[in-house]
Design a protein around this motif. Structure first.
Motif, PDB file in Angstrom:
ATOM      1  N   TRP A 209       0.843  -1.195   0.000  1.00  0.00           N
ATOM      2  CA  TRP A 209       0.000   0.000   0.000  1.00  0.00           C
ATOM      3  C   TRP A 209       0.881   1.249   0.000  1.00  0.00           C
ATOM      4  O   TRP A 209       1.826   1.358   0.787  1.00  0.00           O
ATOM      5  CB  TRP A 209      -0.883  -0.045   1.243  1.00  0.00           C
ATOM      6  CG  TRP A 209      -1.897   1.035   1.364  1.00  0.00           C
ATOM      7  CD1 TRP A 209      -2.945   1.297   0.530  1.00  0.00           C
ATOM      8  CD2 TRP A 209      -1.978   2.002   2.421  1.00  0.00           C
ATOM      9  NE1 TRP A 209      -3.676   2.350   1.011  1.00  0.00           N
ATOM     10  CE2 TRP A 209      -3.101   2.802   2.170  1.00  0.00           C
ATOM     11  CE3 TRP A 209      -1.213   2.243   3.566  1.00  0.00           C
ATOM     12  CZ2 TRP A 209      -3.489   3.843   3.002  1.00  0.00           C
ATOM     13  CZ3 TRP A 209      -1.588   3.275   4.402  1.00  0.00           C
ATOM     14  CH2 TRP A 209      -2.715   4.064   4.118  1.00  0.00           C
ATOM     15  N   ASN A 210       0.621   2.142  -0.945  1.00  0.00           N
ATOM     16  CA  ASN A 210       1.424   3.363  -1.113  1.00  0.00           C
ATOM     17  C   ASN A 210       2.896   3.065  -1.374  1.00  0.00           C
ATOM     18  O   ASN A 210       3.778   3.826  -0.971  1.00  0.00           O
ATOM     19  CB  ASN A 210       1.272   4.292   0.099  1.00  0.00           C
ATOM     20  CG  ASN A 210      -0.001   5.113   0.040  1.00  0.00           C
ATOM     21  OD1 ASN A 210      -0.293   5.736  -0.986  1.00  0.00           O
ATOM     22  ND2 ASN A 210      -0.780   5.100   1.106  1.00  0.00           N
ATOM     23  N   VAL A 212       5.845   2.774  -4.104  1.00  0.00           N
ATOM     24  CA  VAL A 212       6.171   3.298  -5.439  1.00  0.00           C
ATOM     25  C   VAL A 212       7.095   2.321  -6.155  1.00  0.00           C
ATOM     26  O   VAL A 212       8.134   1.926  -5.617  1.00  0.00           O
ATOM     27  CB  VAL A 212       6.833   4.682  -5.334  1.00  0.00           C
ATOM     28  CG1 VAL A 212       7.291   5.168  -6.709  1.00  0.00           C
ATOM     29  CG2 VAL A 212       5.875   5.680  -4.702  1.00  0.00           C
ATOM     30  N   TYR A 234      -4.850   5.056 -13.223  1.00  0.00           N
ATOM     31  CA  TYR A 234      -3.946   4.634 -12.161  1.00  0.00           C
ATOM     32  C   TYR A 234      -2.537   5.070 -12.535  1.00  0.00           C
ATOM     33  O   TYR A 234      -2.227   5.274 -13.718  1.00  0.00           O
ATOM     34  CB  TYR A 234      -4.008   3.114 -11.954  1.00  0.00           C
ATOM     35  CG  TYR A 234      -3.684   2.309 -13.201  1.00  0.00           C
ATOM     36  CD1 TYR A 234      -2.374   1.928 -13.485  1.00  0.00           C
ATOM     37  CD2 TYR A 234      -4.682   1.950 -14.104  1.00  0.00           C
ATOM     38  CE1 TYR A 234      -2.066   1.205 -14.631  1.00  0.00           C
ATOM     39  CE2 TYR A 234      -4.380   1.227 -15.248  1.00  0.00           C
ATOM     40  CZ  TYR A 234      -3.083   0.863 -15.506  1.00  0.00           C
ATOM     41  OH  TYR A 234      -2.784   0.140 -16.648  1.00  0.00           O
ATOM     42  N   ALA A 235      -1.682   5.215 -11.547  1.00  0.00           N
ATOM     43  CA  ALA A 235      -0.317   5.692 -11.793  1.00  0.00           C
ATOM     44  C   ALA A 235       0.530   4.595 -12.422  1.00  0.00           C
ATOM     45  O   ALA A 235       0.407   3.420 -12.072  1.00  0.00           O
ATOM     46  CB  ALA A 235       0.316   6.159 -10.478  1.00  0.00           C
ATOM     47  N   SER A 238       2.643   2.488  -9.940  1.00  0.00           N
ATOM     48  CA  SER A 238       1.873   1.903  -8.839  1.00  0.00           C
ATOM     49  C   SER A 238       1.989   0.383  -8.827  1.00  0.00           C
ATOM     50  O   SER A 238       2.334  -0.242  -9.835  1.00  0.00           O
ATOM     51  CB  SER A 238       0.397   2.282  -8.967  1.00  0.00           C
ATOM     52  OG  SER A 238      -0.174   1.686 -10.133  1.00  0.00           O
ATOM     53  N   THR A 279      -2.713   4.851  -6.752  1.00  0.00           N
ATOM     54  CA  THR A 279      -2.029   6.158  -6.851  1.00  0.00           C
ATOM     55  C   THR A 279      -1.185   6.368  -5.589  1.00  0.00           C
ATOM     56  O   THR A 279      -1.589   7.124  -4.694  1.00  0.00           O
ATOM     57  CB  THR A 279      -3.058   7.301  -7.014  1.00  0.00           C
ATOM     58  OG1 THR A 279      -4.017   7.215  -5.944  1.00  0.00           O
ATOM     59  CG2 THR A 279      -3.759   7.215  -8.351  1.00  0.00           C
ATOM     60  N   PRO A 280      -0.059   5.702  -5.491  1.00  0.00           N
ATOM     61  CA  PRO A 280       0.759   5.776  -4.269  1.00  0.00           C
ATOM     62  C   PRO A 280       1.268   7.192  -4.015  1.00  0.00           C
ATOM     63  O   PRO A 280       1.536   7.948  -4.945  1.00  0.00           O
ATOM     64  CB  PRO A 280       1.916   4.812  -4.565  1.00  0.00           C
ATOM     65  CG  PRO A 280       2.012   4.800  -6.065  1.00  0.00           C
ATOM     66  CD  PRO A 280       0.607   4.903  -6.546  1.00  0.00           C
TER      67      PRO A 280
END
Length: 283
Positions: A209-210, A212, A234-235, A238, A279-280
């Motif tokens: 979670w979060n 990168v 979404y990033a 991620s 999206t971290p």
């Protein structure tokens, strides 16, 4: 934790959790519930409960288990593909250990040569199918008789991905591996890098979670559209981007179907968890 404003239940569940799990394992999650940890303010935002944090921690644990199973399939299949292609194109023996067998990444000439990484992993191995070659030859030449299909079984995923990507033969092995796995050439190298990153995080029970991703995977446009139909944008750096790449790999290699749907169902259980996977952000 209480002194910083975290609302903890009085049933002893937090104390029980901390007896089984390191404080520093969960403290990485705390930062996203605190006011300004990067600037020294580690007080929790008003109303933050232990259950808020623990829910995210528990979802991460479930996702790691799901990813670990799929990454195992990817890694074993990739090992097999490289062994087949290397043996078929060059030789089962010796050539994959030569210094000139691999190029170095142009961006970093100080990196350890790939053949040295393979040899060091052969040296460390205690597997009987490797150890039986110890008495053969002298120095590192004793491994020249180790067939590549045995060597791949003791290579780390990171070394394996380097052996595939940097094989110095005008991309013959790389292209053959892509063909065997059903993956298009522009995508495999970056995907293996990102799979290695995620595999290492899962193997060490690290936070997803979060998190990168340092080397994001390249993903085919159709796979991107399929993923955006589930959650929207979404990033590219991620964990979700790597999951999308994993789903594409598993489908193309005919290993399993529905992996993305499985992960999405778990990720979507809470809005906060969804955001941290798609999206971290740095705390």
């Amino acid at each position: 934790m209480k002194a910083r404003g975290l609302l903890c239940p009085k049933d002893g569940s937090v104390e029980s959790f901390l007896k089984r799990n390191s404080y520093y394992r969960i403290s990485g999650y705390f930062r996203y519930f605190q006011n300004a940890p990067a600037h020294g303010d580690e007080s929790f935002r008003a109303g933050t409960t232990w259950q808020d944090v623990h829910q995210i921690y528990a979802q991460d644990s479930k996702l790691r288990s799901l990813l670990t199973e799929a990454l195992q399939q990817i890694e074993v299949t990739t090992r097999t593909a490289f062994a087949h292609c290397e043996a078929d194109i060059h030789s089962p023996y010796e050539k994959y250990l030569r210094e000139d067998a691999y190029t170095l990444p142009p961006s970093n000439r100080r990196i350890v040569p790939t053949n040295e990484l393979i040899i060091s992993e052969l040296k460390r191995s205690k597997e009987p199918f490797i150890a039986k070659f110890e008495s053969h030859g002298i120095n590192d030449r004793r491994f020249n008789d180790v067939p590549v299909w045995a060597a791949v079984e003791v290579m780390s995923f990171g070394t394996l991905s380097k052996a595939i990507q940097y094989r110095n033969d005008h991309n013959q092995v790389y292209e053959a591996v892509c063909s065997m796995l059903g993956t298009k050439k522009p995508f495999l190298a970056s995907q293996l890098h990102s799979f290695t990153f995620l595999r290492n995080r899962c193997a060490h029970y690290s936070r997803l979670w979060n998190s990168v991703v340092l080397k994001p995977p390249r993903i085919q446009p159709e796979a991107k559209r399929q993923a955006r139909d589930l959650f929207g944008n979404y990033a590219s750096n991620s964990v979700f981007a790597v999951i999308v790449a994993m789903n594409e790999f598993l489908t193309c290699a005919d290993l399993r179907d529905g992996f993305l749907d499985q992960c999405s169902a778990l990720i979507g259980e809470s809005q906060m968890y969804t955001e941290g996977i798609l999206t971290p952000r740095r705390s």
